[in-house]
Design a protein around this motif. Structure first.
Motif, mmCIF file in Angstrom:
data_model
loop_
_atom_site.group_PDB
_atom_site.id
_atom_site.type_symbol
_atom_site.label_atom_id
_atom_site.label_comp_id
_atom_site.label_asym_id
_atom_site.label_seq_id
_atom_site.Cartn_x
_atom_site.Cartn_y
_atom_site.Cartn_z
ATOM 1 N N UNK A 1 -2.745 18.101 -0.982
ATOM 2 C CA UNK A 1 -2.561 16.848 -0.239
ATOM 3 C C UNK A 1 -3.248 15.666 -0.915
ATOM 4 N N UNK A 2 -4.276 15.933 -1.712
ATOM 5 C CA UNK A 2 -4.827 14.855 -2.532
ATOM 6 C C UNK A 2 -3.819 14.439 -3.605
ATOM 7 N N UNK A 3 -3.084 15.426 -4.125
ATOM 8 C CA UNK A 3 -2.072 15.116 -5.135
ATOM 9 C C UNK A 3 -0.935 14.283 -4.548
ATOM 10 N N UNK A 4 -0.602 14.516 -3.262
ATOM 11 C CA UNK A 4 0.518 13.770 -2.672
ATOM 12 C C UNK A 4 0.233 12.268 -2.614
ATOM 13 N N UNK A 5 -1.040 11.890 -2.558
ATOM 14 C CA UNK A 5 -1.382 10.469 -2.556
ATOM 15 C C UNK A 5 -0.961 9.816 -3.873
ATOM 16 N N UNK A 6 -1.262 10.507 -4.969
ATOM 17 C CA UNK A 6 -0.873 9.974 -6.279
ATOM 18 C C UNK A 6 0.638 9.994 -6.437
ATOM 19 N N UNK A 7 1.281 11.061 -5.929
ATOM 20 C CA UNK A 7 2.741 11.147 -6.017
ATOM 21 C C UNK A 7 3.398 9.993 -5.257
ATOM 22 N N UNK A 8 2.892 9.703 -4.062
ATOM 23 C CA UNK A 8 3.480 8.642 -3.245
ATOM 24 C C UNK A 8 3.291 7.258 -3.849
ATOM 25 N N UNK A 9 2.052 6.926 -4.184
ATOM 26 C CA UNK A 9 1.785 5.609 -4.767
ATOM 27 C C UNK A 9 2.377 5.502 -6.175
ATOM 28 N N UNK A 10 2.417 6.640 -6.893
ATOM 29 C CA UNK A 10 3.048 6.640 -8.208
ATOM 30 C C UNK A 10 4.534 6.345 -8.123
ATOM 31 N N UNK A 11 5.194 6.905 -7.109
ATOM 32 C CA UNK A 11 6.625 6.635 -6.920
ATOM 33 C C UNK A 11 6.858 5.164 -6.601
ATOM 34 N N UNK A 12 5.983 4.590 -5.774
ATOM 35 C CA UNK A 12 6.109 3.162 -5.449
ATOM 36 C C UNK A 12 5.927 2.308 -6.700
ATOM 37 N N UNK A 13 4.985 2.708 -7.568
ATOM 38 C CA UNK A 13 4.672 1.913 -8.756
ATOM 39 C C UNK A 13 5.726 2.051 -9.848
ATOM 40 N N UNK A 14 6.205 3.261 -10.083
ATOM 41 C CA UNK A 14 7.074 3.518 -11.232
ATOM 42 C C UNK A 14 8.557 3.512 -10.893
ATOM 43 N N UNK A 15 8.898 3.809 -9.652
ATOM 44 C CA UNK A 15 10.312 3.831 -9.249
ATOM 45 C C UNK A 15 10.658 2.580 -8.450
ATOM 46 N N UNK A 16 9.777 2.218 -7.509
ATOM 47 C CA UNK A 16 10.021 1.043 -6.670
ATOM 48 C C UNK A 16 10.708 1.398 -5.371
ATOM 49 N N UNK A 17 10.318 0.700 -4.312
ATOM 50 C CA UNK A 17 10.846 1.001 -2.985
ATOM 51 C C UNK A 17 12.350 0.851 -2.882
ATOM 52 N N UNK A 18 12.921 -0.178 -3.529
ATOM 53 C CA UNK A 18 14.362 -0.410 -3.426
ATOM 54 C C UNK A 18 15.163 0.732 -4.022
ATOM 55 N N UNK A 19 14.734 1.218 -5.178
ATOM 56 C CA UNK A 19 15.448 2.322 -5.834
ATOM 57 C C UNK A 19 15.347 3.606 -5.017
ATOM 58 N N UNK A 20 14.193 3.834 -4.400
ATOM 59 C CA UNK A 20 14.012 5.041 -3.588
ATOM 60 C C UNK A 20 14.930 5.001 -2.371
ATOM 61 N N UNK A 21 14.954 3.869 -1.681
ATOM 62 C CA UNK A 21 15.792 3.733 -0.484
ATOM 63 C C UNK A 21 17.278 3.805 -0.841
ATOM 64 N N UNK A 22 17.638 3.272 -2.009
ATOM 65 C CA UNK A 22 19.037 3.315 -2.432
ATOM 66 C C UNK A 22 19.517 4.746 -2.612
ATOM 67 N N UNK A 23 18.634 5.636 -3.061
ATOM 68 C CA UNK A 23 19.007 7.040 -3.242
ATOM 69 C C UNK A 23 18.968 7.804 -1.922
#
Length: 536
Positions: A292-314
């Motif tokens: 669960x500590x890793x999920x924090x990096x996964x979540x914020x990493x996705x926001x930083x490298x993928x971006x919210x718009x791209x995630x929602x589009x998928x």
């Protein structure tokens, strides 16, 4: 080689390996103890890995990462809530449940009470909670296939859900608890390895500077600094006080729900001693806490490298954030081929996660139906091991079919959110009955039945008339409007109602068996009597 082809190969390889394990385990499944409890032959470390594999579901890997990627700080509560919940399981139920020496949650409740009504209530509750949880895993499977294979049609995702459902049925019907446990152990190792790899790559890209990662995540989210403080998902101005209460309700459900989850409770019966039960939970806490500590990096990493718009589009619920992050970080560091390989790897691990968890859930619910409802309620205990196991296998098909149907209906919901509902139902119905039975001398049959049905029914009614089912764009029925309950999670109301119903039901009945309470108290605290049950 495309990521679709590579991920398909990796996934099929995992399925092949786990099917071999399952068929191997089936050769050693000879009686009910083998089928329900794996012959009580697993060590504390093995069972701890299996607990981690059972607990770290698609909701953990896909849903939490997605929620953090889209809602920032507010998604963080899921990680903390799921982790803190294990303290309740360790301190209150792990050793005591193991010392009952039985197969299902109902065995503990029925020990000192009238068995038929208690087993009926516990069996119904187990099946309902398991189906809620199964629902989330099926939705996660549909979202993954949409990303990997470019399947956007509801029919394509529905066929995927059917395929996952059939595989989980095979694991349970053929392998029983032994096969399911080994599948969960393999999956836990794969999931921890995959999540650790992506986390290290993300941190490495930002020079292991957490502030740089958070700053980039806030910028790419489109929400600025608000992304890093509470209020995006819960407690917004539009929600008012209801949003803040919903946040508390979610926290209660997450923290108290684990100790009432049937597929987690049955894991404590697979070890030979109470010491191994404690060791199991300690191993489980270590693995789950790290994850669960890793999920924090996964979540914020996705926001930083993928971006919210791209995630929602998928995927509008954000369930594909972690696989999309794997592809993005792979591309950034290793090029196009690296992105393809990492996406395939993480997608295969996510599929493995779904299969392992749904197998555990199906086993818990089918075991409860066969052992509690069929053997002790319908047949009044006059059944053989072979008859009971046959019924458990048949019920696996039925429960699997229900989960498949509901999973198809619930596509588009965030899977972490769906699992939080399962936690709320478990905390409302199962937990009050378990705690009262273990710690309250006066507790009786009427109290147990009242606690289970009171908590279960109140939670279900509040969910049905909440924004989860109707009244919003993300509801199961977005065009319908019958949501009079303002909260998305019913825990803050239904959990106290479950405890209150158990208390009132107990007080209104004069039934009381002091001798049986003394016996279960000694057994739960010392293990005396449980060892005979194990040897038998």
């Amino acid at each position: 080689m495309s990521h679709q082809t590579l991920s398909t190969i990796l996934f099929l390889l995992f399925v092949a390996v786990t099917l071999v394990i399952t068929f191997w385990a089936s050769r050693n499944t000879k009686d009910a103890t083998d089928f329900y409890a794996g012959g009580r032959s697993f060590s504390g470390a093995q069972n701890g890995l299996a607990i981690g594999g059972d607990y770290m579901s698609a909701a953990s890997f896909l849903g939490i990462a997605g929620t953090i990627a889209l809602s920032g700080y507010d998604g963080f509560l899921y990680s903390i809530g799921f982790l803190v919940a294990w303290l309740v399981a360790l301190l209150l139920v792990a050793e005591l449940m193991r010392n009952s020496g039985k197969f299902t949650m109902a065995d503990v409740l029925a020990f000192r009470m009238s068995p038929r009504p208690v087993r009926t209530a516990a069996g119904v509750s187990t099946i309902v909670v398991s189906i809620f949880y199964l629902l989330a895993q099926m939705v996660g499977a549909g979202a993954l296939v949409g990303l990997l294979l470019g399947v956007t049609s509801p029919l394509g995702k529905a066929l995927t859900i059917v395929g996952v459902g059939l595989l989980m049925i095979i694991y349970v019907v053929v392998g029983g608890m032994k096969g399911t446990t080994w599948v969960q152990i393999v999956k836990a190792v794969l999931l921890m390895g995959g999540a650790t790899l992506i986390t290290l790559l993300v941190l490495g890209k930002y020079g292991f500077n957490i502030s740089a990662l958070l700053g980039e995540a806030a910028t790419r989210s489109g929400k600025g600094d608000q992304f890093l403080i509470s209020g995006l998902k819960y407690g917004t101005a539009a929600q008012g006080i209801a949003g803040k209460i919903d946040l508390i309700s979610l926290g209660l459900a997450l923290v108290l729900g684990t100790a009432g989850l049937p597929h987690i409770l049955i894991r404590f019966y697979t070890v030979p001693t109470a010491k191994d039960a404690r060791k199991s939970v300690l191993w489980g806490i270590g693995i789950i806490g790290a994850f669960y500590l890793l999920t924090l990096v996964l979540g914020f990493g996705a926001a930083a490298l993928v971006g919210g718009k791209a995630i929602v589009a998928q995927d509008k619920a954000g369930n594909t954030a972690a696989p999309m992050l794997a592809e993005a970080i792979g591309r950034a560091i290793f090029g196009e081929v690296g992105g393809t390989i990492l996406l395939a790897l993480i997608a295969a691990v996510a599929f493995a996660t779904i299969l392992a968890v749904v197998a555990g859930l199906t086993l818990a619910s089918s075991s409860s139906f066969a052992h509690d409802l069929y053997a002790h309620v319908f047949k009044r205990g006059e059944t053989s091991d072979s008859q009971e196991i046959l019924v458990a296998r048949i019920s696996s098909f039925v429960i699997g079919a229900i989960a498949i149907g509901l999973g198809i209906l619930a596509q588009g919901q965030n899977v972490a959110f769906l699992v939080a509902l399962a936690f709320a139902v478990a905390a409302s119905g199962n937990l009050p009955a378990i705690l009262f039975s273990l710690f309250w001398k006066r507790f009786n049959t009427a109290g147990a039945v009242s606690a289970i049905y009171g908590g279960l029914v109140s939670a279900l009614i509040l969910v049905i008339f909440s924004p989860v089912v109707s009244g919003s764009a993300t509801s199961l029925f977005p065009s319908a409007h019958f949501a009079w309950f303002p909260l998305s999670n019913p825990g803050i109301v239904s959990i106290p109602l479950g405890f209150l119903a158990g208390f009132v039901g107990t007080r209104l009945s004069k039934e009381y068996n002091a001798q049986k309470y003394a016996e279960i108290e000694v057994r739960s605290l010392t293990g005396i009597g449980a060892e005979k049950a194990v040897q038998h």
